[in-house]
Write a protein that holds these residues in place. Structure first.
Motif, PDB file in Angstrom:
ATOM      1  N   GLY A   1       0.800  -1.215   0.000  1.00 21.61           N
ATOM      2  CA  GLY A   1       0.000   0.000   0.000  1.00 21.61           C
ATOM      3  C   GLY A   1       0.825   1.253   0.000  1.00 21.61           C
ATOM      4  N   ASP A   2       0.205   2.313  -0.419  1.00 16.14           N
ATOM      5  CA  ASP A   2       0.868   3.602  -0.404  1.00 16.14           C
ATOM      6  C   ASP A   2       1.054   4.042   1.046  1.00 16.14           C
ATOM      7  N   TYR A   3       1.932   5.014   1.256  1.00 17.40           N
ATOM      8  CA  TYR A   3       2.295   5.434   2.613  1.00 17.40           C
ATOM      9  C   TYR A   3       1.362   6.486   3.199  1.00 17.40           C
ATOM     10  N   ASP A   4       0.314   6.857   2.496  1.00 20.36           N
ATOM     11  CA  ASP A   4      -0.597   7.859   3.047  1.00 20.36           C
ATOM     12  C   ASP A   4      -1.718   7.181   3.836  1.00 20.36           C
ATOM     13  N   VAL A   5      -2.660   7.979   4.335  1.00 23.28           N
ATOM     14  CA  VAL A   5      -3.669   7.452   5.258  1.00 23.28           C
ATOM     15  C   VAL A   5      -4.520   6.362   4.621  1.00 23.28           C
ATOM     16  N   ASP A   6      -5.061   6.614   3.421  1.00 16.96           N
ATOM     17  CA  ASP A   6      -5.928   5.581   2.851  1.00 16.96           C
ATOM     18  C   ASP A   6      -5.134   4.364   2.403  1.00 16.96           C
ATOM     19  N   GLY A   7      -3.871   4.542   2.035  1.00 19.39           N
ATOM     20  CA  GLY A   7      -3.035   3.395   1.686  1.00 19.39           C
ATOM     21  C   GLY A   7      -2.733   2.521   2.888  1.00 19.39           C
ATOM     22  N   CYS A   8      -2.320   3.148   3.987  1.00 21.67           N
ATOM     23  CA  CYS A   8      -1.980   2.386   5.200  1.00 21.67           C
ATOM     24  C   CYS A   8      -3.199   1.706   5.806  1.00 21.67           C
ATOM     25  N   THR A   9      -4.324   2.397   5.848  1.00 19.65           N
ATOM     26  CA  THR A   9      -5.516   1.770   6.424  1.00 19.65           C
ATOM     27  C   THR A   9      -6.027   0.647   5.518  1.00 19.65           C
ATOM     28  N   ALA A  10      -5.880   0.806   4.216  1.00 20.87           N
ATOM     29  CA  ALA A  10      -6.277  -0.264   3.296  1.00 20.87           C
ATOM     30  C   ALA A  10      -5.415  -1.501   3.515  1.00 20.87           C
ATOM     31  N   VAL A  11      -4.109  -1.303   3.695  1.00 14.51           N
ATOM     32  CA  VAL A  11      -3.213  -2.435   3.958  1.00 14.51           C
ATOM     33  C   VAL A  11      -3.621  -3.142   5.243  1.00 14.51           C
ATOM     34  N   ALA A  12      -3.875  -2.361   6.301  1.00 10.76           N
ATOM     35  CA  ALA A  12      -4.269  -2.961   7.580  1.00 10.76           C
ATOM     36  C   ALA A  12      -5.560  -3.767   7.428  1.00 10.76           C
ATOM     37  N   LEU A  13      -6.515  -3.225   6.708  1.00  8.58           N
ATOM     38  CA  LEU A  13      -7.813  -3.878   6.530  1.00  8.58           C
ATOM     39  C   LEU A  13      -7.678  -5.190   5.756  1.00  8.58           C
ATOM     40  N   VAL A  14      -6.987  -5.163   4.616  1.00  8.32           N
ATOM     41  CA  VAL A  14      -6.862  -6.369   3.788  1.00  8.32           C
ATOM     42  C   VAL A  14      -5.982  -7.414   4.473  1.00  8.32           C
TER      43      VAL A  14
END
Length: 200
Positions: A87-100
């Motif tokens: 994931g990307d290092y910004d907020v939606d990238g990091c939260t997406a990584v955590a979720l998946v």
């Protein structure tokens, strides 16, 4: 050189509507005004906004390539294939990584890793360094979140290393879509998903 910012101040919402929402929902007039500015101008709309339901979501299979993505993830899980959640290092990238990542763990898949590129040495999006690490670690599938829609050459590079890609992005694509196993992006011109403002 400093980045020039241009602030756009929206006009105040209709005072009567703002007052009605503030009173009915018992919220501040400032918050009620923000709702009205965003088109949430009835109590029903506001309640739906504050208390969303899964029933309000669109069918995910309306998204172009969703069936391909589900099949490839299912194959990886069935075969205990190593998956990298990238994931990307910004907020939606990091939260997406955590979720998946959490979802894959919860369904019992343990053969996985995550990767967030270094902002300063790798920059935005998919990096060669990340792909090389995946190949060295025996990853067969990278699920890219909030990035990858313009990573055409990097997807080809990954394929040459034996690594498949699923891209989940929400940025505007270029004319050429990467030749990944699946490219989920509601902003694709050939995607009929009814809402194209999803986060990464």
């Amino acid at each position: 050189m400093p980045i020039e910012k241009r602030w756009v101040v929206k006009p105040e919402g209709d005072p009567a509507t703002v007052a009605m929402l503030a009173a009915a929902l018992r919220i501040s007039p400032i918050l009620a005004n923000l709702l009205v500015q965003r088109g949430i101008d009835t109590v029903d709309k506001a309640e739906k906004f504050f208390k969303p339901s899964l029933a309000d979501l669109h069918d995910p299979f309306l998204m172009k390539d969703m069936e391909k993505a589900v099949e490839r993830v299912g194959q990886a899980v069935r075969n205990n294939e190593k998956i990298m959640v990238y994931g990307d290092y910004d907020v939606d990238g990091c939260t997406a990584v955590a979720l998946v990542y959490k979802f894959l763990r919860q369904i019992g898949h343990k053969n996985l890793m995550f990767y967030i590129p270094d902002r300063y040495t790798e920059g935005y999006g998919i990096s060669i360094k990340g792909i090389d690490l995946a190949a060295r670690k025996g990853v067969g599938l990278i699920i890219a979140l909030d990035c990858g829609i313009k990573a055409t050459e990097k997807v080809v590079y990954a394929k040459s290393k034996g690594v498949d890609f699923i891209i989940c992005d929400h940025h505007l694509p270029a004319e050429e879509i990467p030749r990944a196993v699946a490219v989920l992006d509601p902003k694709r011109v050939d995607c009929s998903y009814p809402f194209d403002e999803l986060s990464g």
